[in-house]
Design a protein around this motif. Structure first.
Motif, PDB file in Angstrom:
ATOM      1  N   LEU A   1       0.894  -1.231   0.045  1.00 23.13           N
ATOM      2  CA  LEU A   1      -0.027  -0.007   0.025  1.00 23.13           C
ATOM      3  C   LEU A   1       0.835   1.016  -0.046  1.00 23.13           C
ATOM      4  N   TRP A   2       0.304   2.387  -0.288  1.00 25.09           N
ATOM      5  CA  TRP A   2       0.850   3.760  -0.098  1.00 25.09           C
ATOM      6  C   TRP A   2       1.882   4.022  -1.236  1.00 25.09           C
ATOM      7  N   LEU A   3       1.703   3.321  -2.396  1.00 28.73           N
ATOM      8  CA  LEU A   3       2.493   3.667  -3.589  1.00 28.73           C
ATOM      9  C   LEU A   3       1.375   3.865  -4.585  1.00 28.73           C
TER      10      LEU A   3
ATOM     11  N   LEU B   1      -4.648   1.015  -2.402  1.00 26.14           N
ATOM     12  CA  LEU B   1      -4.635   2.500  -2.044  1.00 26.14           C
ATOM     13  C   LEU B   1      -5.906   3.215  -1.544  1.00 26.14           C
ATOM     14  N   ASP B   2      -5.851   4.286  -0.967  1.00 27.68           N
ATOM     15  CA  ASP B   2      -7.089   4.773  -0.539  1.00 27.68           C
ATOM     16  C   ASP B   2      -7.486   5.707  -1.715  1.00 27.68           C
ATOM     17  N   VAL B   3      -8.388   5.195  -2.591  1.00 24.28           N
ATOM     18  CA  VAL B   3      -9.114   5.896  -3.782  1.00 24.28           C
ATOM     19  C   VAL B   3     -10.500   6.080  -3.099  1.00 24.28           C
TER      20      VAL B   3
ATOM     21  N   THR C   1      -9.048  -0.982  -3.216  1.00 31.20           N
ATOM     22  CA  THR C   1      -9.174   0.298  -2.609  1.00 31.20           C
ATOM     23  C   THR C   1      -9.882   0.261  -1.213  1.00 31.20           C
ATOM     24  N   PHE C   2      -9.481   1.006  -0.319  1.00 27.30           N
ATOM     25  CA  PHE C   2      -9.849   1.238   1.075  1.00 27.30           C
ATOM     26  C   PHE C   2     -11.039   1.965   1.374  1.00 27.30           C
ATOM     27  N   THR C   3     -12.295   1.543   0.338  1.00 23.14           N
ATOM     28  CA  THR C   3     -13.559   2.360   0.307  1.00 23.14           C
ATOM     29  C   THR C   3     -14.662   1.334   0.206  1.00 23.14           C
TER      30      THR C   3
ATOM     31  N   GLY D   1     -14.010  14.522  12.448  1.00 23.64           N
ATOM     32  CA  GLY D   1     -13.331  14.986  11.108  1.00 23.64           C
ATOM     33  C   GLY D   1     -13.938  14.027  10.227  1.00 23.64           C
ATOM     34  N   ARG D   2     -14.102  12.759  10.329  1.00 24.36           N
ATOM     35  CA  ARG D   2     -14.127  11.649   9.336  1.00 24.36           C
ATOM     36  C   ARG D   2     -15.658  11.581   9.046  1.00 24.36           C
ATOM     37  N   ILE D   3     -16.538  12.316   9.320  1.00 27.35           N
ATOM     38  CA  ILE D   3     -17.798  12.497   8.954  1.00 27.35           C
ATOM     39  C   ILE D   3     -17.795  12.686   7.536  1.00 27.35           C
TER      40      ILE D   3
ATOM     41  N   ALA E   1     -14.944  -2.625   3.310  1.00 25.96           N
ATOM     42  CA  ALA E   1     -15.909  -1.848   4.126  1.00 25.96           C
ATOM     43  C   ALA E   1     -14.944  -1.380   5.282  1.00 25.96           C
ATOM     44  N   LYS E   2     -14.940  -0.459   5.835  1.00 29.47           N
ATOM     45  CA  LYS E   2     -14.217   0.087   6.708  1.00 29.47           C
ATOM     46  C   LYS E   2     -15.034   1.119   7.745  1.00 29.47           C
ATOM     47  N   HIS E   3     -14.670   1.549   8.742  1.00 27.19           N
ATOM     48  CA  HIS E   3     -13.685   0.855   9.902  1.00 27.19           C
ATOM     49  C   HIS E   3     -14.559  -0.014  10.712  1.00 27.19           C
ATOM     50  N   PHE E   4     -14.392  -1.350  10.831  1.00 26.75           N
ATOM     51  CA  PHE E   4     -15.539  -2.172  11.488  1.00 26.75           C
ATOM     52  C   PHE E   4     -14.904  -1.950  13.007  1.00 26.75           C
TER      53      PHE E   4
ATOM     54  N   PHE F   1     -12.690  -6.182   4.367  1.00 26.26           N
ATOM     55  CA  PHE F   1     -13.110  -5.520   5.491  1.00 26.26           C
ATOM     56  C   PHE F   1     -11.858  -4.687   6.165  1.00 26.26           C
ATOM     57  N   MET F   2     -11.748  -3.526   6.691  1.00 28.59           N
ATOM     58  CA  MET F   2     -10.754  -3.046   7.479  1.00 28.59           C
ATOM     59  C   MET F   2     -11.312  -2.724   9.089  1.00 28.59           C
ATOM     60  N   SER F   3     -10.596  -3.379  10.140  1.00 26.54           N
ATOM     61  CA  SER F   3     -11.059  -3.127  11.107  1.00 26.54           C
ATOM     62  C   SER F   3     -10.583  -1.896  11.705  1.00 26.54           C
ATOM     63  N   ALA F   4     -11.249  -1.347  12.735  1.00 30.37           N
ATOM     64  CA  ALA F   4     -11.164   0.204  13.046  1.00 30.37           C
ATOM     65  C   ALA F   4      -9.693   0.149  14.119  1.00 30.37           C
ATOM     66  N   TYR F   5      -9.636   1.309  14.347  1.00 32.76           N
ATOM     67  CA  TYR F   5      -8.234   1.564  15.432  1.00 32.76           C
ATOM     68  C   TYR F   5      -8.586   1.496  17.037  1.00 32.76           C
ATOM     69  N   MET F   6      -9.891   2.135  17.125  1.00 36.62           N
ATOM     70  CA  MET F   6     -10.181   2.483  18.600  1.00 36.62           C
ATOM     71  C   MET F   6     -10.498   1.014  19.489  1.00 36.62           C
TER      72      MET F   6
ATOM     73  N   SER G   1      -6.226  -4.671   9.204  1.00 36.18           N
ATOM     74  CA  SER G   1      -6.212  -4.082  10.327  1.00 36.18           C
ATOM     75  C   SER G   1      -6.071  -2.494   9.747  1.00 36.18           C
ATOM     76  N   ASP G   2      -6.359  -1.632  10.178  1.00 39.50           N
ATOM     77  CA  ASP G   2      -6.054  -0.390   9.980  1.00 39.50           C
ATOM     78  C   ASP G   2      -4.397  -0.162  10.196  1.00 39.50           C
ATOM     79  N   ALA G   3      -3.862   0.839   9.634  1.00 41.63           N
ATOM     80  CA  ALA G   3      -2.499   1.137   9.570  1.00 41.63           C
ATOM     81  C   ALA G   3      -1.783   0.950  10.940  1.00 41.63           C
TER      82      ALA G   3
ATOM     83  N   GLY H   1     -12.069  15.156   7.615  1.00 34.00           N
ATOM     84  CA  GLY H   1     -11.161  13.964   7.210  1.00 34.00           C
ATOM     85  C   GLY H   1     -10.510  13.223   8.336  1.00 34.00           C
ATOM     86  N   GLU H   2      -9.196  12.536   8.342  1.00 35.74           N
ATOM     87  CA  GLU H   2      -8.623  11.965   9.149  1.00 35.74           C
ATOM     88  C   GLU H   2      -7.820  13.050  10.166  1.00 35.74           C
ATOM     89  N   PHE H   3      -7.525  13.105  11.362  1.00 36.62           N
ATOM     90  CA  PHE H   3      -6.739  14.137  11.865  1.00 36.62           C
ATOM     91  C   PHE H   3      -7.463  15.370  11.976  1.00 36.62           C
TER      92      PHE H   3
HETATM   93  C1  NOJ Z   1      -5.581   5.061   8.121  1.00 39.96           C
HETATM   94  C2  NOJ Z   1      -7.115   5.268   8.156  1.00 39.96           C
HETATM   95  O1  NOJ Z   1      -7.833   5.158   9.074  1.00 39.96           O
HETATM   96  C3  NOJ Z   1      -7.671   4.566   6.854  1.00 39.96           C
HETATM   97  O2  NOJ Z   1      -9.041   4.813   6.632  1.00 39.96           O
HETATM   98  C4  NOJ Z   1      -6.788   4.428   5.640  1.00 39.96           C
HETATM   99  O3  NOJ Z   1      -7.481   3.382   4.698  1.00 39.96           O
HETATM  100  C5  NOJ Z   1      -5.469   3.722   6.186  1.00 39.96           C
HETATM  101  N1  NOJ Z   1      -4.885   4.716   7.021  1.00 39.96           N
HETATM  102  C6  NOJ Z   1      -4.754   3.386   4.892  1.00 39.96           C
HETATM  103  O4  NOJ Z   1      -4.356   4.504   4.411  1.00 39.96           O
END
Ligand code: NOJ
Length: 733
Positions: A54-56, A83-85, A127-129, A141-143, A180-183, A224-229, A259-261, A486-488
């Motif tokens: 990822l991230w390329l 990638l995050d598209v 894609t992570f969407t 922010g991620r609303i 499907a994220k973030h679970f 699926f992508m699992s969530a951080y929190m 997982s998430d990153a 968005g994030e952060f």
């Molecule tokens: C962190 C984000 O929470 C997530 O939505 C994203 O897909 C990954 N980083 C990968 O960039």
């Protein structure tokens, strides 16, 4: 298309050839960016392969890495490039919150078809969407990245995005794997603070947060992508109840979970795992297939198998769905990408047409006093004012892929194109900035602008005032910069940042016709503007063609028909605020004890589902096919909607229910049906909706399972969540 039998056999054949080290590498997603921490992607791939990179975002490099995977790694298993598209690759679509505001699942579906096609042409497979987190706190922010506050609308948008990204045929070379994220529950973080803990009852999870994810599974989402929190004190990246019990055992999901990153490694930071070894063990046992970027699986799983803590079969079980996804999509047969394809695909005119259509359908008319809009194209002397009026970044919004060059038609450019002969003056006014810079700011060269001094800001302010003075009509373009949602990007206040409102007040005092166009990724508490500015268009972050779409609406070529997917609170301190609350013993319509705060109303500034049009609509003849039904049976609800105005327009017909009593208290209103229709002046359509067990059941805290109560239900149908046209339905045993 390969049969599932063939896929399964091929998986077993591959597993039979692979060493433990190779299997573990399939469970790793490694960073391909230059700044990536840890070992270089090519070295890992050469030695043992990799599940994914990822991230390329470099088509040539994709082919180079793939060649290493196929020709040099021991088993020659191709890599998935991810990638995050989020809302477009080259052609940028409105942010997901905006697409949800279309209340038209075709909008995200068709937009994601284009996003998938461009991404795949660039060499991206995955894609992570879509982001499916329910968000009832606009401070979060991620609303911006989701469908807002409602599970029913969210589920419709979830399924549409999955269909758009993946299509029907997994071998389709113009589609990508969706994620499907973030679970799950990430949108309910305490205080709206990104990543903070989440505490949700099982009933809240099942009734509110899980439905969009289940809809994605039903639509066939591959990953699926699992969530951080922490979700009820167990990090989602290691939450067995979520990743195994609900997702696989109950819903039958057969894809894989990433997982998430850095999420697996961060279980240590989060205070859940003792060390990397413990983190890897906990995540794997919870049902997490792939470790995104933390290298924790790569570094620890071999050892855990070798010392007998984990069995080889436990690792195989995690690898199987990853190999299956690669086989299903034909990656072994077509591992490389044609390096000339992207430029041809991205230049297709229909991509921009879809982006313009998507943006038009996503915008919400919040106010239009005295019918100020649409504006006449005869307008000759216009001032366009505001820090976002000519910002490509703010028009595109957050989440651009690495290396993306902003190329949006700004609002200024859109209006100039619409009125080529007009005298259009522009002044940005003072800049707006985050108090705490965005951690990714350093990657975003185009946003790297020196901060204005107070003196420079004052000059910019006065120039904007002088520019407005010379005009007959003022269009103010305000809101939030791309990096403010968005994030952060959580914030405490929902007010217009910086000196925007001050400028709005000074210009408004000039008494000229004034229109406010909002570019933002979250609901804003624009209380003063809502009172004083006659016309307000919520344009969100509308993407590449955003400025054209705004001009199309302002000058009447398009009649706006979007509706709010989340309510607009009057203050950030009122969040979380949402329409589907349960009643209290002193409901808000109690004439005496109405107040929740003594320092102001707690109703939203604009309710969920709200949006105006250049025409008017009337609802009548609400009919329920039977006044009484048995538990388990269905009724049809029908209503006539008439365009009672002078021009053609769209209305979103919305059906809400409320169960008056039962095993649990139920929300005072819940959306259970909607449809966007186009009506000519004077035209009437009869809309019908089904209400059956799927709509009437819920997860009960008292009973501990899905139930349907015998009770009386209120039914309302109308243009927003305050709809008044009412009927009763009685459900009996
Ligand atoms: C962190 C984000 O929470 C997530 O939505 C994203 O897909 C990954 N980083 C990968 O960039």
């Amino acid at each position: 298309m390969k049969s599932e039998n063939e896929v399964a056999q091929r998986v077993e054949t591959l597993l039979g050839q692979m060493s433990l080290a190779e299997k573990v590498a399939q469970l790793a997603q490694i960073g391909g960016a230059d700044w990536n921490f840890g070992p270089k992607a090519e070295d890992i791939i050469r030695e043992r392969g990799a599940g994914s990179v990822l991230w390329l975002n470099d088509t040539k490099k994709f082919n180079q890495l793939q060649k290493i995977a196929i020709e040099e790694s021991p088993s020659g298993i191709p890599v998935l490039f991810a990638l995050d598209v989020i809302h477009g690759y080259r052609t940028i679509f409105p942010i997901p919150l905006a697409m949800a505001a279309s209340w038209d699942p075709d909008v995200p579906e068709k937009s994601q078809v284009v996003a998938a096609k461009e991404s795949r042409a660039a060499g991206i497979h995955w894609t992570f969407t879509p982001m499916l987190d329910n968000a009832r706190d606009a401070r979060w922010g991620r609303i911006a990245e989701g469908a807002g506050e409602d599970p029913y609308l969210g589920a419709a948008m979830a399924a549409a995005q999955v269909r758009g990204l993946q299509g029907e045929d997994p071998t389709d070379p113009e589609r990508v794997l969706a994620c499907a994220k973030h679970f799950v529950g990430y949108g309910a973080s305490e205080g709206g603070r990104d990543y903070d803990p989440v505490h949700l009852s099982e009933a809240q999870l099942r009734n509110v947060h899980l439905p969009p994810f289940q809809a994605a599974v039903e639509a066939g989402v591959a990953t699926f992508m699992s969530a951080y929190m922490d979700m009820n004190n167990v990090p989602a990246n290691a939450n067995r109840w979520l990743l195994t019990n609900v997702l696989r055992d109950e819903w039958g999901f057969d894809g894989f979970v990433v997982s998430d990153a850095f999420g697996v490694g961060n279980l240590v930071v989060q205070g859940h795992a003792r060390d990397g070894r413990d983190a890897a063990l906990r995540s794997l046992k919870a049902g997490l297939n792939m470790d995104m970027a933390s290298s924790t699986y790569l570094e620890n799983l071999d050892g855990l198998v070798e010392d007998g803590t984990l069995s080889g079969e436990q690792v195989d079980a995690m690898v199987r769905p990853i190999l299956a996804a690669k086989i299903r999509m034909g990656l072994f047969e077509q591992p490389y990408v044609d390096e000339a394809l992207l430029e041809q695909v991205a230049a297709l005119p229909e991509h921009r047409q879809t982006a313009r259509w998507s943006a038009q359908r996503s915008m919400v008319l919040l106010k239009n006093e005295g019918g100020l809009l649409p504006l006449s194209t005869e307008q000759q002397n216009i001032a366009i004012i505001g820090p976002l009026a000519n910002s490509m970044e703010a028009t595109e919004g957050s989440w651009m892929v690495f290396g993306h060059q902003p190329a949006a038609v700004t609002v200024l450019a859109g209006i100039q194109a619409k009125l080529p002969g007009a005298n259009i003056a522009y002044a940005p006014g003072p800049d707006i900035n985050r108090d705490v810079p965005h951690p990714f700011g350093e990657f975003n060269l185009s946003e790297r602008k020196p901060i204005q001094t107070a003196e420079e800001a004052e000059v910019a302010f006065q120039t904007a005032v002088a520019t407005a003075k010379d005009a007959d009509l003022v269009i103010m373009v305000m809101g939030e910069k791309a990096d403010m949602s968005g994030e952060f990007a959580s914030r405490g206040s929902l007010d217009l940042p910086g000196r925007q409102e001050e400028l709005l007040k000074v210009v408004s005092a000039m008494g000229k016709p004034i229109v406010l166009v909002l570019l933002n990724g979250r609901p804003l508490s624009i209380n003063w503007a809502a009172e004083q500015i006659p016309a307000i268009l919520e344009a969100w972050q509308p993407g590449t063609e955003g400025g054209h779409a705004v001009a199309d609406i302002l000058f009447g070529d398009v009649n706006p028909g979007g509706k709010l997917p989340a309510c607009f609170p009057r203050s950030g301190t009122h969040a979380p605020l949402y329409y589907a609350r349960t009643l209290t013993h002193l409901p808000e319509d109690n004439p005496r004890y109405r107040s929740r705060y003594w320092d102001g109303p707690t109703t939203p500034l604009y309710p969920f589902g709200f949006g105006l049009s250049y025409t008017t609509f009337a609802f009548s003849n609400l009919q329920v096919s039977a006044p009484q039904v048995k538990v388990g049976d269905s009724v049809t609800v029908s209503v006539d909607v008439t365009n009672s105005g002078q021009v053609a327009g769209d209305e979103v017909v919305q059906l809400y229910i409320h169960q008056k009593w039962g095993s649990d208290s139920r929300p005072m209103r819940e959306l259970k049906g909607f449809e966007r229709v186009t009506l000519q002046p004077g035209q009437t359509k009869t809309m019908t909706f089904n209400l059956g067990p799927d709509e009437l059941r819920y997860w009960s805290t008292n009973v501990g399972q899905w139930i349907q109560d015998a009770a009386v239900f209120d039914i309302w149908v109308g243009a927003d969540s305050l709809a008044t046209l009412h009927a009763d339905l009685e459900v009996v045993e």
